[in-house]
Write an enzyme that holds these catalytic residues in place. Structure first.
Site, PDB file in Angstrom:
ATOM      1  N   ASP A  82       0.874  -1.179   0.000  1.00 18.94           N
ATOM      2  CA  ASP A  82       0.000   0.000   0.000  1.00 18.94           C
ATOM      3  C   ASP A  82       0.907   1.224   0.000  1.00 18.94           C
ATOM      4  O   ASP A  82       1.918   1.238   0.699  1.00 18.94           O
ATOM      5  CB  ASP A  82      -0.880  -0.010   1.262  1.00 18.94           C
ATOM      6  CG  ASP A  82      -2.111   0.887   1.140  1.00 18.94           C
ATOM      7  OD1 ASP A  82      -1.934   2.102   0.847  1.00 18.94           O
ATOM      8  OD2 ASP A  82      -3.231   0.394   1.341  1.00 18.94           O
ATOM      9  N   SER A  97     -16.450  -2.240  -9.336  1.00 11.17           N
ATOM     10  CA  SER A  97     -17.463  -1.344  -8.771  1.00 11.17           C
ATOM     11  C   SER A  97     -18.728  -1.346  -9.613  1.00 11.17           C
ATOM     12  O   SER A  97     -18.679  -1.518 -10.842  1.00 11.17           O
ATOM     13  CB  SER A  97     -16.888   0.078  -8.729  1.00 11.17           C
ATOM     14  OG  SER A  97     -17.902   1.028  -8.470  1.00 11.17           O
ATOM     15  N   TYR A 112     -13.369   7.379 -13.146  1.00 14.88           N
ATOM     16  CA  TYR A 112     -13.160   6.310 -12.162  1.00 14.88           C
ATOM     17  C   TYR A 112     -13.811   5.012 -12.642  1.00 14.88           C
ATOM     18  O   TYR A 112     -13.185   3.953 -12.668  1.00 14.88           O
ATOM     19  CB  TYR A 112     -13.744   6.724 -10.805  1.00 14.88           C
ATOM     20  CG  TYR A 112     -13.892   5.578  -9.836  1.00 14.88           C
ATOM     21  CD1 TYR A 112     -12.779   4.979  -9.255  1.00 14.88           C
ATOM     22  CD2 TYR A 112     -15.158   5.072  -9.510  1.00 14.88           C
ATOM     23  CE1 TYR A 112     -12.919   3.915  -8.376  1.00 14.88           C
ATOM     24  CE2 TYR A 112     -15.303   4.010  -8.634  1.00 14.88           C
ATOM     25  CZ  TYR A 112     -14.183   3.439  -8.070  1.00 14.88           C
ATOM     26  OH  TYR A 112     -14.326   2.378  -7.216  1.00 14.88           O
ATOM     27  N   LYS A 134     -12.149   1.207 -13.872  1.00 12.21           N
ATOM     28  CA  LYS A 134     -12.553  -0.118 -13.379  1.00 12.21           C
ATOM     29  C   LYS A 134     -12.889  -1.044 -14.538  1.00 12.21           C
ATOM     30  O   LYS A 134     -12.480  -2.218 -14.549  1.00 12.21           O
ATOM     31  CB  LYS A 134     -13.756   0.013 -12.434  1.00 12.21           C
ATOM     32  CG  LYS A 134     -13.433   0.629 -11.085  1.00 12.21           C
ATOM     33  CD  LYS A 134     -12.486  -0.229 -10.268  1.00 12.21           C
ATOM     34  CE  LYS A 134     -12.298   0.286  -8.856  1.00 12.21           C
ATOM     35  NZ  LYS A 134     -11.297  -0.477  -8.093  1.00 12.21           N
ATOM     36  N   TYR A 144     -18.634  -4.144  -6.450  1.00 17.08           N
ATOM     37  CA  TYR A 144     -19.225  -3.726  -5.177  1.00 17.08           C
ATOM     38  C   TYR A 144     -20.316  -2.690  -5.411  1.00 17.08           C
ATOM     39  O   TYR A 144     -20.186  -1.826  -6.278  1.00 17.08           O
ATOM     40  CB  TYR A 144     -18.204  -3.037  -4.276  1.00 17.08           C
ATOM     41  CG  TYR A 144     -16.894  -3.714  -4.045  1.00 17.08           C
ATOM     42  CD1 TYR A 144     -16.721  -5.085  -4.200  1.00 17.08           C
ATOM     43  CD2 TYR A 144     -15.799  -2.960  -3.634  1.00 17.08           C
ATOM     44  CE1 TYR A 144     -15.493  -5.674  -3.959  1.00 17.08           C
ATOM     45  CE2 TYR A 144     -14.570  -3.544  -3.394  1.00 17.08           C
ATOM     46  CZ  TYR A 144     -14.418  -4.898  -3.559  1.00 17.08           C
ATOM     47  OH  TYR A 144     -13.197  -5.472  -3.319  1.00 17.08           O
ATOM     48  N   PHE A 145     -21.312  -2.728  -4.539  1.00 20.60           N
ATOM     49  CA  PHE A 145     -22.273  -1.635  -4.545  1.00 20.60           C
ATOM     50  C   PHE A 145     -21.805  -0.577  -3.526  1.00 20.60           C
ATOM     51  O   PHE A 145     -20.756   0.018  -3.744  1.00 20.60           O
ATOM     52  CB  PHE A 145     -23.691  -2.199  -4.385  1.00 20.60           C
ATOM     53  CG  PHE A 145     -24.194  -2.681  -5.738  1.00 20.60           C
ATOM     54  CD1 PHE A 145     -25.138  -1.969  -6.436  1.00 20.60           C
ATOM     55  CD2 PHE A 145     -23.628  -3.797  -6.344  1.00 20.60           C
ATOM     56  CE1 PHE A 145     -25.540  -2.366  -7.709  1.00 20.60           C
ATOM     57  CE2 PHE A 145     -24.023  -4.210  -7.618  1.00 20.60           C
ATOM     58  CZ  PHE A 145     -24.981  -3.485  -8.291  1.00 20.60           C
ATOM     59  N   GLY A 170     -24.879  13.566 -12.885  1.00 17.98           N
ATOM     60  CA  GLY A 170     -24.533  12.152 -12.971  1.00 17.98           C
ATOM     61  C   GLY A 170     -25.180  11.274 -11.929  1.00 17.98           C
ATOM     62  O   GLY A 170     -25.140  10.047 -12.037  1.00 17.98           O
TER      63      GLY A 170
END
Length: 337
Positions: A31, A124, A148, A152, A176-177, A293
């Site tokens: 990281d 995502s 973004y 993904k 993922y939500f 958006g």
């Protein structure tokens, strides 16, 4: 299993790290700490009583990355690392494309060179953009509405192409939500840099006095109370989904995509009301205009993950709000406390 976690000090990464260590996996974390704190790693060790290897490395630095691969024989990679703020991605698209995609291609080069053939990728629901209906299944059209989301989906495509070229690779994409909540200990949780981009940490910072009020973006959507509806999933349920994905990798599934959500939509006002109940604090809010958006409603059909991964979200909105408040009241300034 010997596993490499990229972005393992972050919000979802640290919670997944707890679950992996509790299952006695051997973990190396890398990281760059650009949007995370080393304190989360220390607290994971406290929660689990287990050791791990941590390297402060940026995936865009392939020389440093190769040192990690050359000194380990990983069996699988879980790839969380990446920039993740939608608004910032609109303002700084090149930063997002460079960081997220270059980091991933470097990672994949090292996986190929060192014969690591299993990867779980943190994607995502933003890849679906503005869906024409709900609930959302994995075969919905892909049409990201921001850089973004584009990164993904580009990474998903890169991984799919690598798997086609290398059929012995196994790739699981987890879309993922809306992850929320915290570990029940209150030792680790979501600690965003600056003003939060997401609803739950914003509410919790208002509740603890760090922010004066919540902005609710629009109350004129075609929903039950006019506010946007989202699929919020407890971060521990999400973390456990990664363990199920690792089990699936062992069956040599090739390339698979799964939604991780509850299948239940909650409105902004639902979340505020439930959080007030658990915190015993009033959450002042102001209605402001819609954000460009933003969409009215977005929630998952998680039945494919239920069926193929034997995974199901177990925690509800009460659990999410209770655990978020437990984290925030114990850490009013996040990890900097």
């Amino acid at each position: 299993m010997k596993i490499l976690l990229t972005g393992g000090a972050g919000y979802i990464g640290s919670h997944t790290l707890v679950e992996l260590l509790n299952q006695n996996h051997e973990i190396t974390v890398i990281d760059n700490l650009s949007n995370s704190k080393i304190e989360s790693i220390k607290r994971v060790k406290t929660i689990t009583g287990k050791e791990l290897i941590f390297n402060k490395i940026d995936l865009c630095n392939i020389i440093e990355l190769e040192k990690v691969f050359s000194s380990n024989q990983f069996e699988a990679v879980i790839h969380f690392a990446g920039l993740k703020a939608v608004g910032e991605s609109v303002q700084k698209p090149l930063l997002y494309y460079y960081n997220n995609i270059t980091g991933t291609t470097n990672l994949c080069q090292m996986m190929i060179k060192y014969d690591v053939k299993n990867i779980v990728f943190s994607s995502s629901a933003t890849v679906y953009g503005n869906p024409t209906s709900v609930p959302i299944t994995e075969d919905f059209p892909i049409k990201p509405a921001n850089p973004y989301g584009n990164t993904k989906y580009i990474i998903e495509t890169i991984l799919k192409d690598i798997q086609i070229a290398n059929p012995d690779w196994n790739v699981i994409i987890l879309r993922y939500f809306n992850p929320v909540g915290a570990h029940e200990s209150g030792l680790i949780g979501e600690d965003p840099n600056g003003i939060p981009n997401n609803l739950m940490p914003y509410i919790s910072q208002v509740a603890v006095g760090r922010l004066p009020y919540l902005k609710v973006y629009g109350n004129d959507y075609p929903t039950k109370d006019g506010t946007g509806i989202r699929d919020y999933i407890h971060v521990v349920d999400l973390a456990q989904g990664h363990l199920k994905a690792l089990d699936k990798l062992l069956t040599n599934p090739g390339y698979c995509v799964y939604n991780l959500g509850t299948g239940q939509g909650y409105s902004v006002l639902d979340v505020i009301t439930t959080f007030e109940k658990w915190s015993q604090r009033k959450i002042p809010y102001k209605i402001v205009g819609r954000r460009p958006g933003d969409i009215a409603e977005c929630y998952a059909d998680p039945s494919k993950a239920n069926r193929e991964l034997d995974w199901k979200a177990e925690r509800n909105l009460d659990d999410m709000c209770r655990d978020t408040w437990n984290w925030q009241k114990k850490n009013p300034n996040g990890y900097s406390d």
